[in-house]
Motif scaffolding. Structure first.
Motif, PDB file in Angstrom:
ATOM      1  N   THR A  16      -2.521  -4.681   6.645  1.00  0.00           N
ATOM      2  CA  THR A  16      -3.737  -4.520   5.851  1.00  0.00           C
ATOM      3  C   THR A  16      -4.043  -3.048   5.594  1.00  0.00           C
ATOM      4  OG1 THR A  16      -4.638  -6.553   6.795  1.00  0.00           O
ATOM      5  CG2 THR A  16      -6.194  -5.047   5.743  1.00  0.00           C
ATOM      6  N   CYS A  19      -1.335  -1.260   3.200  1.00  0.00           N
ATOM      7  CA  CYS A  19      -1.526  -1.556   1.778  1.00  0.00           C
ATOM      8  C   CYS A  19      -2.803  -0.916   1.240  1.00  0.00           C
ATOM      9  CB  CYS A  19      -1.570  -3.069   1.561  1.00  0.00           C
ATOM     10  SG  CYS A  19       0.007  -3.905   1.863  1.00  0.00           S
ATOM     11  N   SER A  20      -3.837  -0.882   2.060  1.00  0.00           N
ATOM     12  CA  SER A  20      -5.097  -0.268   1.625  1.00  0.00           C
ATOM     13  C   SER A  20      -4.945   1.230   1.426  1.00  0.00           C
ATOM     14  CB  SER A  20      -6.199  -0.562   2.642  1.00  0.00           C
ATOM     15  OG  SER A  20      -6.406  -1.950   2.794  1.00  0.00           O
ATOM     16  N   ASN A 403      -8.930  -7.265   0.148  1.00  0.00           N
ATOM     17  CA  ASN A 403      -8.111  -7.929  -0.867  1.00  0.00           C
ATOM     18  C   ASN A 403      -7.923  -7.045  -2.096  1.00  0.00           C
ATOM     19  OD1 ASN A 403      -6.766 -10.127  -2.196  1.00  0.00           O
ATOM     20  ND2 ASN A 403      -8.664 -10.526  -3.289  1.00  0.00           N
ATOM     21  N   MET A 406      -5.702  -4.071  -1.219  1.00  0.00           N
ATOM     22  CA  MET A 406      -4.300  -4.452  -1.061  1.00  0.00           C
ATOM     23  C   MET A 406      -3.630  -4.714  -2.401  1.00  0.00           C
ATOM     24  SD  MET A 406      -4.331  -6.897   2.339  1.00  0.00           S
ATOM     25  CE  MET A 406      -2.537  -7.034   2.375  1.00  0.00           C
ATOM     26  N   ILE A 407      -4.357  -5.309  -3.333  1.00  0.00           N
ATOM     27  CA  ILE A 407      -3.782  -5.517  -4.671  1.00  0.00           C
ATOM     28  C   ILE A 407      -3.422  -4.183  -5.307  1.00  0.00           C
ATOM     29  CG2 ILE A 407      -4.248  -6.345  -6.999  1.00  0.00           C
ATOM     30  CD1 ILE A 407      -5.993  -8.521  -5.795  1.00  0.00           C
ATOM     31  N   THR A 504      -2.407 -11.869  -1.627  1.00  0.00           N
ATOM     32  CA  THR A 504      -3.363 -11.098  -0.826  1.00  0.00           C
ATOM     33  C   THR A 504      -4.620 -11.912  -0.530  1.00  0.00           C
ATOM     34  OG1 THR A 504      -4.295 -10.112  -2.852  1.00  0.00           O
ATOM     35  CG2 THR A 504      -2.526  -8.905  -1.738  1.00  0.00           C
ATOM     36  N   THR A 508      -5.910 -12.428   3.232  1.00  0.00           N
ATOM     37  CA  THR A 508      -7.196 -11.885   3.695  1.00  0.00           C
ATOM     38  C   THR A 508      -8.202 -12.996   3.995  1.00  0.00           C
ATOM     39  OG1 THR A 508      -7.879 -11.594   1.381  1.00  0.00           O
ATOM     40  CG2 THR A 508      -6.897  -9.693   2.501  1.00  0.00           C
TER      41      THR A 508
END
Length: 531
Positions: A16, A19-20, A403, A406-407, A504, A508
């Motif tokens: 998480t 990706c963030s 979410n 992450m996208i 995602t 999440t």
């Protein structure tokens, strides 16, 4: 299902946060600030509708494809009959009236000619591309078929699309949109390009390279009047060659084209001149060595897009498959020619029939309004979730934030492009992301009404709701995959956000929130929950 060992919690949090963090450069760029140059900067590319750029519509002339097919067939016929044993005597090949014809000296050789040329008449799938007929007993005539011409035009347009893609990407442009439109048109959209003329010049350069022997005995008066002997052609010198206004006569057949090139690179020679060094493949290198070995002390012309850029004398055989092209180049023009040659020649000339330049102002306004829509939608969703589900609504809200991050992070890592429909996909994802939490929380509420204890209600709620969540997202994934496969431009941009958002959102909304709820249950051990 509520058991989360340390390694699993570490894996979930690591994925998480990683990706963030990848989303931070994109967020900083959108806000207008500068990301530190010393740090990695994977960013989401903005499409033409957001970043501005150039829109160009190109059109090909099918007649040019037909003329090239005639020329290529003439080369093939000439080469095939020259290798015949015993020898076949035949006259000059004519391409007049859109067909290929020549005379065979002996009537007895006509059937042998038919047999030798038969393999050249069919294309892939045994589609008849040429018809062969004999007129006046010794004149062989090859006429292109409609099916063959249609296939040739389609192949030329597909090849042109690939060449344009390689040329534009060689400029460092990210995610251009290059698609076919109709039978003989190609749409090119280049986001963020500040100099559309550079793209037009690069695309408009066919980069058809040819090496042909010069007819040194041709009369200058005939060349000046454009009179060519049978089997010869006249080409003008390039304006940058130093012989502007002059022309040269070359033999039409027996030369080498640039289709055998495997490498082209801008360089400088020993005289400190900007040149382009070209390398042939094994077959092309062998043909080039044969051409230069058999014609020492003769002149040959280097022809680019129908203009002679130089016509040197072959002093020694060139055996290594490497040659040098010079012609009053600058460093920039040599680099552009190298890109054109390296990417391959365009099979057909393309004309710009429409050009539009999209400014960044409209994209900036779209981004601003899209962000406003996302903020308003997020605020409404967050307020509803917290008011309805309390602590579980807070978990859903935090999962929603992760979410979105992450996208963005995954899109930046994949070097994908965000378009205006992609922003719509983000807004849609906000609503779809919390839908999973609504299903889970409502299922937990039902389990509590049935009298189950807190832990059992939560466990059954996640397990039973997950089935419906996975089924729904699988159907959405199929729709998104089909949009990506068959869509173009903005449609694919929407599909990218949708498909990434599906993965995602499930991660999440289901995995992360379940981990947080499990941790809270172990720590607080509540006797009841408010849902």
């Amino acid at each position: 299902m509520l058991d989360f060992p340390l390694w699993k919690r570490g894996w979930f949090w690591g994925l998480t946060l990683a990706c963030s963090l990848l989303a931070l450069p994109s967020l900083v760029s959108i806000s207008g600030a500068n990301w530190p140059s010393a740090l990695p900067d994977p960013e989401v590319n903005l499409g033409l509708d957001l970043a501005g750029g150039s829109h160009i519509l190109l059109e090909a002339d099918p007649g040019e494809v037909s003329r090239q097919r005639l020329q290529n067939m003439a080369e093939s016929v000439n080469s095939t009959l020259d290798r015949a044993e015993p020898a076949i005597n035949f006259g000059d090949l004519s391409t007049a009236e859109g067909r290929l014809s020549f005379m065979v000296e002996s009537v007895a050789d006509v059937d042998r000619v038919r047999e030798l040329l038969e393999p050249l008449l069919n294309g892939e799938g045994l589609v008849r591309e040429w018809n062969l007929a004999v007129e006046d007993e010794t004149r062989v005539v090859l006429t292109p078929t409609e099916a063959g011409l249609e296939r040739a035009v389609n192949a030329a347009m597909d090849a042109s699309q690939d060449v344009i893609d390689r040329r534009i990407n060689a400029l460092g442009t990210r995610e251009p949109t290059i698609i076919r439109q109709g039978d003989n048109r190609i749409v090119v959209q280049v986001p963020g390009l500040q100099d559309p003329e550079q793209v037009k010049e690069l695309i408009g350069k066919t980069a058809r390279l040819e090496f042909k022997l010069v007819n040194e005995s041709a009369l200058p008066t005939d060349i000046a009047q454009g009179i060519a002997e049978p089997g010869q052609q006249i080409f003008p010198y390039s304006p940058d060659s130093g012989f502007a206004g002059q022309s040269v006569a070359v033999y039409r057949l027996g030369g080498i084209d640039g289709n055998s090139l495997i490498k082209a690179q801008a360089s400088r020679n020993q005289e400190n001149q900007d040149v382009v060094v070209i390398t042939f493949d094994q077959q092309g290198g062998a043909r080039f060595a044969k051409l230069t070995s058999e014609n020492v002390r003769k002149q040959f012309a280097i022809i680019l897009d129908g203009q002679v850029i130089s016509a040197p004398v072959i002093n020694d055989p060139i055996l290594g498959g490497v040659s040098e092209i010079s012609g009053n180049f600058t460093a920039e023009s040599a680099q552009q020619l190298a890109i054109s040659l390296q990417s391959g020649a365009l099979p057909v000339d393309l004309t710009v029939v429409e050009e539009r330049t999209v400014g960044p102002d409209l994209g900036a306004e779209s981004i601003r309004l899209g962000i406003i829509a996302m903020i308003v939608g997020s605020a409404a969703v967050v307020a509803l979730m917290i008011a309805t589900y309390g602590r579980f609504g807070v978990y859903a809200t935090i999962a929603l934030v992760f979410n979105v991050l992450m996208i963005l992070g995954i899109m930046a890592l994949m070097n994908t492009t965000l378009t205006l429909p992609g922003i719509a996909g983000f807004v849609l994802t906000i609503g779809a992301a919390v839908d999973a939490n609504v299903l889970i929380n409502e299922r937990i509420r039902e389990e509590r009404k049935r009298g189950r204890r807190v832990v059992a209600a939560v466990e059954n709620g996640y397990r039973e709701a997950s089935r419906a969540i996975f089924d729904a997202n699988i159907t959405n994934f199929i729709a998104g995959a089909l949009l990506f496969m068959f869509g173009t431009g903005p449609v694919r941009g929407f599909a990218v956000v949708l498909v990434i958002g599906l993965f995602t959102s499930v991660f999440t909304a289901v995995s992360l929130t379940r981990m947080w709820v499990a941790g809270w249950l172990r720590k607080a051990r509540p006797q009841d929950i408010r849902l």
